[in-house]
Motif scaffolding. Structure first.
Motif, short mmCIF file in Angstrom:
data_model
loop_
_atom_site.label_atom_id
_atom_site.label_comp_id
_atom_site.label_asym_id
_atom_site.label_seq_id
_atom_site.Cartn_x
_atom_site.Cartn_y
_atom_site.Cartn_z
N ASN A 77 6.22 3.68 -9.63
CA ASN A 77 6.35 2.41 -8.92
C ASN A 77 5.42 2.26 -7.72
O ASN A 77 5.44 1.21 -7.06
N SER A 78 4.59 3.27 -7.40
CA SER A 78 3.79 3.16 -6.19
C SER A 78 2.50 3.95 -6.31
O SER A 78 2.39 4.91 -7.08
N ILE A 79 1.49 3.54 -5.51
CA ILE A 79 0.18 4.16 -5.45
C ILE A 79 -0.04 4.63 -4.01
O ILE A 79 0.30 3.92 -3.06
N ARG A 80 -0.64 5.80 -3.86
CA ARG A 80 -1.06 6.23 -2.53
C ARG A 80 -2.57 6.19 -2.44
O ARG A 80 -3.27 6.67 -3.34
N THR A 81 -3.09 5.64 -1.34
CA THR A 81 -4.52 5.70 -1.06
C THR A 81 -4.74 6.53 0.20
O THR A 81 -3.82 6.79 0.97
N TRP A 82 -6.00 6.94 0.41
CA TRP A 82 -6.36 7.74 1.59
C TRP A 82 -7.16 6.92 2.59
O TRP A 82 -7.53 7.43 3.64
N GLY A 83 -7.44 5.68 2.26
CA GLY A 83 -8.20 4.81 3.15
C GLY A 83 -8.18 3.40 2.59
O GLY A 83 -7.57 3.13 1.55
N THR A 84 -8.87 2.50 3.26
CA THR A 84 -8.84 1.08 2.89
C THR A 84 -10.11 0.61 2.20
O THR A 84 -10.28 -0.59 1.98
N ALA A 85 -11.02 1.53 1.86
CA ALA A 85 -12.31 1.11 1.30
C ALA A 85 -12.14 0.26 0.05
O ALA A 85 -12.87 -0.72 -0.14
N ASP A 86 -11.19 0.61 -0.81
CA ASP A 86 -10.97 -0.15 -2.05
C ASP A 86 -9.68 -0.95 -1.99
O ASP A 86 -9.11 -1.29 -3.03
N ALA A 87 -9.20 -1.22 -0.78
CA ALA A 87 -7.89 -1.85 -0.63
C ALA A 87 -7.73 -3.17 -1.42
O ALA A 87 -6.72 -3.35 -2.09
N PRO A 88 -8.70 -4.10 -1.37
CA PRO A 88 -8.50 -5.35 -2.13
C PRO A 88 -8.29 -5.10 -3.62
O PRO A 88 -7.40 -5.69 -4.25
N LYS A 89 -9.09 -4.20 -4.18
CA LYS A 89 -8.97 -3.89 -5.61
C LYS A 89 -7.64 -3.21 -5.92
O LYS A 89 -6.97 -3.53 -6.90
N VAL A 90 -7.25 -2.25 -5.07
CA VAL A 90 -6.00 -1.52 -5.30
C VAL A 90 -4.80 -2.45 -5.17
O VAL A 90 -3.87 -2.41 -5.99
N LEU A 91 -4.80 -3.30 -4.16
CA LEU A 91 -3.68 -4.22 -3.97
C LEU A 91 -3.57 -5.21 -5.12
O LEU A 91 -2.47 -5.54 -5.59
N GLN A 92 -4.70 -5.69 -5.59
CA GLN A 92 -4.69 -6.61 -6.72
C GLN A 92 -4.12 -5.93 -7.97
O GLN A 92 -3.31 -6.51 -8.70
N ALA A 93 -4.53 -4.69 -8.21
CA ALA A 93 -4.01 -3.96 -9.36
C ALA A 93 -2.53 -3.68 -9.20
O ALA A 93 -1.77 -3.72 -10.18
N ALA A 94 -2.09 -3.40 -7.98
CA ALA A 94 -0.67 -3.18 -7.74
C ALA A 94 0.13 -4.44 -8.06
O ALA A 94 1.18 -4.37 -8.72
N HIS A 95 -0.36 -5.59 -7.60
CA HIS A 95 0.30 -6.85 -7.94
C HIS A 95 0.43 -7.02 -9.44
O HIS A 95 1.50 -7.37 -9.96
N ALA A 96 -0.66 -6.79 -10.14
CA ALA A 96 -0.69 -7.04 -11.58
C ALA A 96 0.28 -6.13 -12.34
O ALA A 96 0.71 -6.48 -13.44
N ASN A 97 0.62 -4.99 -11.75
CA ASN A 97 1.45 -4.01 -12.46
C ASN A 97 2.81 -3.78 -11.81
O ASN A 97 3.51 -2.84 -12.19
N GLY A 98 3.15 -4.60 -10.84
CA GLY A 98 4.47 -4.47 -10.21
C GLY A 98 4.63 -3.21 -9.38
O GLY A 98 5.72 -2.66 -9.29
#
Length: 436
Positions: A77-98
């Motif tokens: 149910n969750s993703i961990r990142t180590w920084g914000t470099a790819d934040a827009p892409k990661v957040l968009q993918a998180a939205h798409a997959n709940g």
């Protein structure tokens, strides 16, 4: 923005006039950008829980943002990142997959040369991170903030924890909707004492651990941490925890050995702590070069899934996948296993054998690869380069069998095996050896 027009005749019946207004309000709200979802920590009868939108939220997370659709499909149910470099892409993918995101904030490390005695540098870092928080704080996929990663690794200046607290305090001022955390490499009483004293604005203690996962619940209590915690990296036995060859090469577990320890350590730790643990992020949901190309990633470079992925689906969902990964029972070079300290003579030929079974009786294909032992060695997960493969010295004779001609150059090498089932699953293993 003009209000939307209700359907024809919607407000003509007197009894529906109020509903017409409700319709306008609802459709207007839907037209606005989504906002932050409130995440908070509750404590009831000594038990801590994350609440997301008022509902309990236990983290079944993946460290790494590759293959987000698989996280969701397998029960995570969750993703961990180590920084914000790819934040827009990661957040968009998180939205798409709940999914949600533990958004990492990259705090500079002393081992990389940052000086926490320099007030101007510390202040500039705070403002940089503040801008990142303001940029992403209202995204509904954000779950919490991870302030730095393993700042206790190879450090000497305790002022780093003052900087962490200033960041956490700033976050609470600008973002009331998400908790704060900082991530430690391992766990000991000294660091817990410092964080308790210097970081009162940190809500959650996060811990990276590998072979020691099963001991974490007891360690948390023994070190005096009484608040909530997350395990933000856990996985195979680390290279620093493994058997070392005389030439300083560490013995890596096979994918099947890793699957066994992932399952046993998780069940002995997380499932036993119902009071302080808020969940975990498995490492690594993807692939990377760190000592070897297979040590920490639970996928291969081309996205094939090891037996560890099967285990994660079971731990997250309670169900095994319909098609299981191959199981590597034995891998030998010249009749010896990885732990047996393998020495070979230059330019001589030696047999390599593997015993691999497939739970679904799928036909297996075998790929052998010879690499020199990696010399680009870093600490703390810093980026390493993959050694170039050595070609022309391997000949596959039959399923699970090959002949290796030892390199002519004296030195350390590894022989790798990849056994694939044709359905996106693979077993991996390697044998380190030294050419005399």
């Amino acid at each position: 923005m003009p209000l939307p027009t209700p359907p024809a005749g919607f407000g003509r019946i007197p009894g529906l006039l109020a509903l017409a207004g409700l319709y306008l309000a609802i459709t207007t709200v839907r037209a606005l950008p989504p906002g932050a979802v409130k995440v908070e920590i509750s404590q009831t009868n000594g038990r801590y829980q994350l609440l997301r939108a008022g509902k309990p939220y236990f983290v079944r997370g993946a460290g790494g943002s590759q293959y987000p659709e698989r996280i969701a499909a397998y029960g995570g149910n969750s993703i961990r990142t180590w920084g914000t470099a790819d934040a827009p892409k990661v957040l968009q993918a998180a939205h798409a997959n709940g999914l949600t995101v533990m958004m990492g904030l990259d705090v500079a490390r002393e081992r990389h040369g940052f000086n926490y005695d320099d007030p101007q540098a510390v202040a500039a870092q705070l403002q940089k991170i503040k801008a990142e928080v303001l940029k992403y704080k209202d995204d509904p996929a954000v779950l919490l903030w991870g302030i730095g990663n393993e700042l206790n690794l190879e450090y000497t200046n305790p002022k780093v924890w003052d900087a962490v607290n200033d960041i956490a305090r700033m976050i609470h001022e600008v973002d009331p909707n998400h908790p704060t955390s900082t991530v430690l490499a391992g766990l000991n009483a000294r660091e817990v004492t410092r964080i308790k004293a210097q970081c009162p604005a940190v809500d959650i203690l996060s811990i990276n651990t590998y072979a020691g996962l099963a001991a974490i619940p007891k360690q948390v209590r023994a070190t005096g941490w009484t608040g909530p915690y997350l395990v933000t990296e856990w996985g195979p036995t680390g290279h620093w925890e493994s058997q070392q060859m005389p030439w300083k090469a560490a013995v890596e577990e096979t994918s099947s050995q890793k699957a066994a320890v992932y399952k046993s350590r998780y069940e002995a730790s997380v499932e036993q702590d119902k009071t302080q643990c808020l969940g975990t992020y498995v490492f690594l949901w993807g692939q990377k070069q760190e000592r070897t190309p297979t040590w920490y990633g639970i996928f291969t470079e081309d996205g094939q899934e090891t037996e560890v992925v099967d285990v994660m689906q079971y731990l997250w969902s309670g169900h095994w996948p319909t098609n299981r990964a191959p199981h590597l029972a034995s891998l030998r070079l010249n009749g010896r296993q990885a732990a047996d300290t393998v020495y070979l003579k230059a330019s001589q030929r030696y047999p390599a054998t593997a015993v691999v079974t497939d739970p679904d009786n799928d036909k297996l294909t075998y790929r052998w690869e010879l690499l020199p032992e990696s010399t680009d060695l870093k600490n703390g997960g810093d980026r390493e380069s993959r050694p170039a493969p050595i070609t022309g010295l391997l000949s596959a004779e039959s399923a699970g069998q090959a002949q290796l001609q030892a390199p002519a150059k004296i030195g350390a090498y590894r022989l790798f095996l990849y056994a694939a089932d044709g359905h996106g699953n693979v077993a991996t293993g390697n044998v380190p050896f030294y050419v005399k």
